[in-house]
Design a protein around this motif. Structure first.
Motif, PDB file in Angstrom:
ATOM      1  N   ARG A  31       0.873  -1.301   0.037  1.00  0.00           N
ATOM      2  CA  ARG A  31      -0.010   0.029   0.103  1.00  0.00           C
ATOM      3  C   ARG A  31       0.783   1.304  -0.318  1.00  0.00           C
ATOM      4  O   ARG A  31       0.305   2.265  -0.669  1.00  0.00           O
ATOM      5  CB  ARG A  31      -0.914   0.102   1.098  1.00  0.00           C
ATOM      6  N   SER A  32       2.022   1.089   0.718  1.00  0.00           N
ATOM      7  CA  SER A  32       2.832   2.289   0.888  1.00  0.00           C
ATOM      8  C   SER A  32       3.464   2.553  -0.861  1.00  0.00           C
ATOM      9  O   SER A  32       3.233   3.763  -1.316  1.00  0.00           O
ATOM     10  CB  SER A  32       4.094   1.999   1.714  1.00  0.00           C
ATOM     11  N   ALA A  33       3.847   1.402  -1.406  1.00  0.00           N
ATOM     12  CA  ALA A  33       4.181   1.845  -3.011  1.00  0.00           C
ATOM     13  C   ALA A  33       3.176   2.114  -3.666  1.00  0.00           C
ATOM     14  O   ALA A  33       3.367   3.220  -4.550  1.00  0.00           O
ATOM     15  CB  ALA A  33       4.637   0.070  -3.450  1.00  0.00           C
ATOM     16  N   ALA A  34       1.832   1.785  -3.532  1.00  0.00           N
ATOM     17  CA  ALA A  34       0.856   2.251  -4.336  1.00  0.00           C
ATOM     18  C   ALA A  34       0.453   3.616  -4.142  1.00  0.00           C
ATOM     19  O   ALA A  34       0.415   4.618  -5.038  1.00  0.00           O
ATOM     20  CB  ALA A  34      -0.631   1.626  -4.063  1.00  0.00           C
ATOM     21  N   ALA A  35       0.804   4.039  -2.770  1.00  0.00           N
ATOM     22  CA  ALA A  35       0.454   5.800  -2.345  1.00  0.00           C
ATOM     23  C   ALA A  35       1.625   6.476  -2.978  1.00  0.00           C
ATOM     24  O   ALA A  35       1.727   7.431  -3.562  1.00  0.00           O
ATOM     25  CB  ALA A  35       0.609   5.772  -0.988  1.00  0.00           C
ATOM     26  N   ASN A  36       2.894   6.011  -3.108  1.00  0.00           N
ATOM     27  CA  ASN A  36       4.302   6.692  -3.630  1.00  0.00           C
ATOM     28  C   ASN A  36       3.971   6.524  -5.178  1.00  0.00           C
ATOM     29  O   ASN A  36       4.419   7.741  -5.798  1.00  0.00           O
ATOM     30  CB  ASN A  36       5.382   5.958  -3.299  1.00  0.00           C
ATOM     31  N   ARG A  37       3.388   5.560  -5.836  1.00  0.00           N
ATOM     32  CA  ARG A  37       3.156   5.475  -7.172  1.00  0.00           C
ATOM     33  C   ARG A  37       2.424   6.252  -7.611  1.00  0.00           C
ATOM     34  O   ARG A  37       2.446   7.272  -8.638  1.00  0.00           O
ATOM     35  CB  ARG A  37       2.767   3.993  -7.594  1.00  0.00           C
ATOM     36  N   ARG A  65       9.209   7.956 -12.196  1.00  0.00           N
ATOM     37  CA  ARG A  65       7.902   7.615 -11.866  1.00  0.00           C
ATOM     38  C   ARG A  65       7.999   6.050 -11.385  1.00  0.00           C
ATOM     39  O   ARG A  65       6.868   5.769 -10.978  1.00  0.00           O
ATOM     40  CB  ARG A  65       6.868   7.916 -12.614  1.00  0.00           C
ATOM     41  N   ALA A  66       9.014   5.370 -11.586  1.00  0.00           N
ATOM     42  CA  ALA A  66       8.887   3.834 -11.360  1.00  0.00           C
ATOM     43  C   ALA A  66       8.730   3.564  -9.785  1.00  0.00           C
ATOM     44  O   ALA A  66       9.679   4.022  -9.013  1.00  0.00           O
ATOM     45  CB  ALA A  66      10.073   3.220 -11.849  1.00  0.00           C
ATOM     46  N   VAL A  67       7.815   2.719  -9.334  1.00  0.00           N
ATOM     47  CA  VAL A  67       7.763   2.423  -7.958  1.00  0.00           C
ATOM     48  C   VAL A  67       7.310   0.816  -7.828  1.00  0.00           C
ATOM     49  O   VAL A  67       6.174   0.874  -8.619  1.00  0.00           O
ATOM     50  CB  VAL A  67       6.491   3.121  -7.101  1.00  0.00           C
ATOM     51  N   SER A  68       8.133   0.181  -7.309  1.00  0.00           N
ATOM     52  CA  SER A  68       7.687  -1.237  -7.433  1.00  0.00           C
ATOM     53  C   SER A  68       6.752  -1.774  -6.136  1.00  0.00           C
ATOM     54  O   SER A  68       6.595  -0.749  -5.377  1.00  0.00           O
ATOM     55  CB  SER A  68       8.850  -2.155  -7.560  1.00  0.00           C
ATOM     56  N   PRO A  69       6.244  -3.207  -6.035  1.00  0.00           N
ATOM     57  CA  PRO A  69       5.253  -3.471  -5.263  1.00  0.00           C
ATOM     58  C   PRO A  69       6.198  -3.655  -3.897  1.00  0.00           C
ATOM     59  O   PRO A  69       5.770  -3.712  -2.834  1.00  0.00           O
ATOM     60  CB  PRO A  69       4.975  -4.818  -5.678  1.00  0.00           C
ATOM     61  N   ALA A  70       7.402  -3.567  -3.911  1.00  0.00           N
ATOM     62  CA  ALA A  70       8.554  -3.629  -2.714  1.00  0.00           C
ATOM     63  C   ALA A  70       8.694  -2.228  -2.161  1.00  0.00           C
ATOM     64  O   ALA A  70       9.428  -2.192  -1.168  1.00  0.00           O
ATOM     65  CB  ALA A  70       9.667  -4.496  -2.848  1.00  0.00           C
ATOM     66  N   ASN A  71       7.969  -1.310  -3.030  1.00  0.00           N
ATOM     67  CA  ASN A  71       8.212   0.187  -2.395  1.00  0.00           C
ATOM     68  C   ASN A  71       9.561   0.662  -3.039  1.00  0.00           C
ATOM     69  O   ASN A  71      10.037   1.613  -2.245  1.00  0.00           O
ATOM     70  CB  ASN A  71       7.958   0.554  -0.898  1.00  0.00           C
ATOM     71  N   ALA A  72      10.411   0.146  -3.775  1.00  0.00           N
ATOM     72  CA  ALA A  72      11.566   0.638  -4.339  1.00  0.00           C
ATOM     73  C   ALA A  72      11.250   1.797  -5.309  1.00  0.00           C
ATOM     74  O   ALA A  72      10.116   1.610  -6.039  1.00  0.00           O
ATOM     75  CB  ALA A  72      12.358  -0.471  -5.224  1.00  0.00           C
ATOM     76  N   ILE A  73      11.626   2.930  -5.145  1.00  0.00           N
ATOM     77  CA  ILE A  73      11.274   4.304  -5.521  1.00  0.00           C
ATOM     78  C   ILE A  73      12.094   4.960  -6.400  1.00  0.00           C
ATOM     79  O   ILE A  73      13.347   4.851  -6.383  1.00  0.00           O
ATOM     80  CB  ILE A  73      11.047   5.266  -4.578  1.00  0.00           C
ATOM     81  N   ALA A 111      24.079   2.358 -16.380  1.00  0.00           N
ATOM     82  CA  ALA A 111      23.651   0.864 -16.895  1.00  0.00           C
ATOM     83  C   ALA A 111      22.873   0.397 -15.631  1.00  0.00           C
ATOM     84  O   ALA A 111      21.714  -0.232 -15.893  1.00  0.00           O
ATOM     85  CB  ALA A 111      24.939   0.146 -16.877  1.00  0.00           C
ATOM     86  N   LEU A 112      23.287   0.742 -14.466  1.00  0.00           N
ATOM     87  CA  LEU A 112      22.359   0.189 -13.389  1.00  0.00           C
ATOM     88  C   LEU A 112      21.019   0.946 -13.126  1.00  0.00           C
ATOM     89  O   LEU A 112      19.889   0.052 -13.211  1.00  0.00           O
ATOM     90  CB  LEU A 112      23.257   0.604 -11.673  1.00  0.00           C
ATOM     91  N   SER A 113      20.777   1.981 -13.603  1.00  0.00           N
ATOM     92  CA  SER A 113      19.639   2.850 -13.282  1.00  0.00           C
ATOM     93  C   SER A 113      18.935   2.485 -14.551  1.00  0.00           C
ATOM     94  O   SER A 113      17.547   2.267 -14.402  1.00  0.00           O
ATOM     95  CB  SER A 113      19.760   4.597 -13.236  1.00  0.00           C
ATOM     96  N   TYR A 114      19.303   2.281 -15.645  1.00  0.00           N
ATOM     97  CA  TYR A 114      18.739   1.887 -16.987  1.00  0.00           C
ATOM     98  C   TYR A 114      18.173   0.356 -16.695  1.00  0.00           C
ATOM     99  O   TYR A 114      16.982   0.125 -17.083  1.00  0.00           O
ATOM    100  CB  TYR A 114      19.655   1.724 -18.222  1.00  0.00           C
ATOM    101  N   GLN A 115      18.832  -0.449 -15.966  1.00  0.00           N
ATOM    102  CA  GLN A 115      18.386  -1.918 -15.703  1.00  0.00           C
ATOM    103  C   GLN A 115      17.305  -1.674 -14.694  1.00  0.00           C
ATOM    104  O   GLN A 115      16.170  -2.321 -14.876  1.00  0.00           O
ATOM    105  CB  GLN A 115      19.436  -2.771 -15.325  1.00  0.00           C
ATOM    106  N   GLU A 116      17.228  -0.960 -13.763  1.00  0.00           N
ATOM    107  CA  GLU A 116      16.177  -0.785 -12.652  1.00  0.00           C
ATOM    108  C   GLU A 116      14.905  -0.109 -13.016  1.00  0.00           C
ATOM    109  O   GLU A 116      14.176  -0.529 -12.865  1.00  0.00           O
ATOM    110  CB  GLU A 116      16.871  -0.007 -11.445  1.00  0.00           C
ATOM    111  N   SER A 117      15.108   0.982 -13.868  1.00  0.00           N
ATOM    112  CA  SER A 117      13.893   1.740 -14.036  1.00  0.00           C
ATOM    113  C   SER A 117      13.637   2.243 -15.433  1.00  0.00           C
ATOM    114  O   SER A 117      13.022   2.754 -15.855  1.00  0.00           O
ATOM    115  CB  SER A 117      13.859   2.951 -13.172  1.00  0.00           C
TER     116      SER A 117
END
Length: 355
Positions: free
Chosen positions: A212-218, A263-271, A252-258
């Motif tokens: 739910r935190s992830a949803a709010a941040n998204r 605006r990317a926010v994962s279900p694990a609340n990675a922001i 490279a790392l950020s490209y792989q991540e997001s």
């Protein structure tokens, strides 16, 4: 879809791979090419299952099923040929409105700069792609492309008015007030309590408070201005150079991540662009000596860079440090690099030489 992994401090990590995936990723979408007969697509560098599905107006799930892709299509490599199913359904869900923050200065915005306006139109914001807009408003990329006679979905620009097409658009929504920190389990309250929010990816499932935190941040980031991917790229270079970290590694790392998408926010609340979870953001704040707000693009990039700098100093090898950003350094030291971690490291190494 390439997974998005939370950056975790090396001394406070779970002993399994901590996966923090999200559906928001990758390069600008290409022209929509609805499949009227079965065809194939050759994967190029930077492609994800979601990008390819959006291009051919099929659902990611249908694409995964048609090609029997392992792990939900997490790993697709340049040169692979994928079969595009005919008539694949779309499965993009609309985003809910953001919760009202408890504090913050008043800085409102019109519906034209945030969400859909009355009459089923939306104003393009900096950093938007049609994939982003379609996901926020519960329509398909093809619906928007057809409604606006777009021949190439890459050619949209800030300020452009687009008809949403398809199903009824969301109600008017104002831009949320600024937040000085992301939502987490301690601050989420009852926002969307009892609702079904994304909480799983593959065999990983996250707790209700985290999801739910992830949803709010998204929701919050969906209603605010964010830098374009090009601006995020420049920010990563500047921040990396300032902290003495190889910019090609962080790009490279950020490209792989997001996909350089804040605006990317994962279900694990990675922001954000660097996909950092709030607890790791607090750890990074200690590293730089000030409070970092992961919702802020500059602070988000700073957090990812200083975390990676610390991993590079702590790990025995660069591959181990990269793997630590994905899997957690404590887990890497205890178990070695998992198979998916080794693939993650290969992806980062590849992107370092191609982006």
């Amino acid at each position: 879809m390439s997974p998005l992994f939370a950056a975790l401090p090396p001394g406070d990590l779970p002993t399994h791979a901590y996966v923090a995936p999200t559906g928001v990723h990758a390069t600008a979408p290409l022209a929509v090419l609805p499949a009227t007969r079965e065809t194939t697509h050759t994967v190029t560098a930077g492609d994800t299952v979601y990008d390819i599905a959006a291009r051919y107006d099929v659902s990611p799930r249908a694409l995964v099923r048609a090609n029997s892709l392992p792990d939900g299509g997490r790993w697709i490599m340049p040169g692979a040929r994928l079969r595009i199913p005919v008539g694949g359904d779309t499965d993009v869900a609309p985003a809910a409105s953001a919760p009202a923050p408890s504090s913050g200065s008043e800085k409102g915005g019109s519906a034209s700069s945030g969400g859909a306006s009355s009459g089923g139109t939306v104003t393009v914001r900096g950093g938007d792609t049609l994939t982003d807009i379609a996901a926020r408003h519960g329509v398909s990329v093809a619906d928007i492309a057809r409604a606006n006679d777009l021949q190439d979905t890459r050619l949209i620009y800030p300020g452009q008015e687009l008809r949403l097409g398809g199903a009824a658009a969301e109600a008017d929504r104002s831009r949320p007030e600024p937040l000085d920190r992301p939502y987490d389990e301690t601050t989420i309250g009852d926002h969307r309590a009892g609702e079904a929010v994304p909480d799983t990816f593959l065999h990983y499932r996250y707790g209700d408070g985290i999801a739910r935190s992830a949803a709010a941040n998204r929701d919050y980031l969906a209603g605010t201005e964010v830098p374009s991917r090009a601006a995020v790229r420049e920010l990563i270079v500047r921040t990396s150079e300032r902290h003495g970290v190889d910019p090609t590694l962080m790009l490279a790392l950020s490209y792989q991540e997001s996909g350089w998408n804040h605006r990317a926010v994962s279900p694990a609340n990675a922001i954000g662009a660097m996909q950092v979870i709030p607890s790791s953001g607090q750890w990074a704040s200690g590293l730089v000596g000030r409070e970092l707000n992961l919702l802020d693009p500059e602070d988000n990039v700073t957090a990812g860079v200083v975390i990676m700098r610390t991993l590079l100093r702590s790990a025995d090898t660069t591959d181990e440090a990269i793997g630590g950003y994905y899997q957690g350094l404590a887990s890497v030291r205890q178990h070695g690099l998992f198979a998916d971690t080794r693939q993650y490291v290969r992806n980062i190494t590849y992107f370092q030489t191609t982006l």
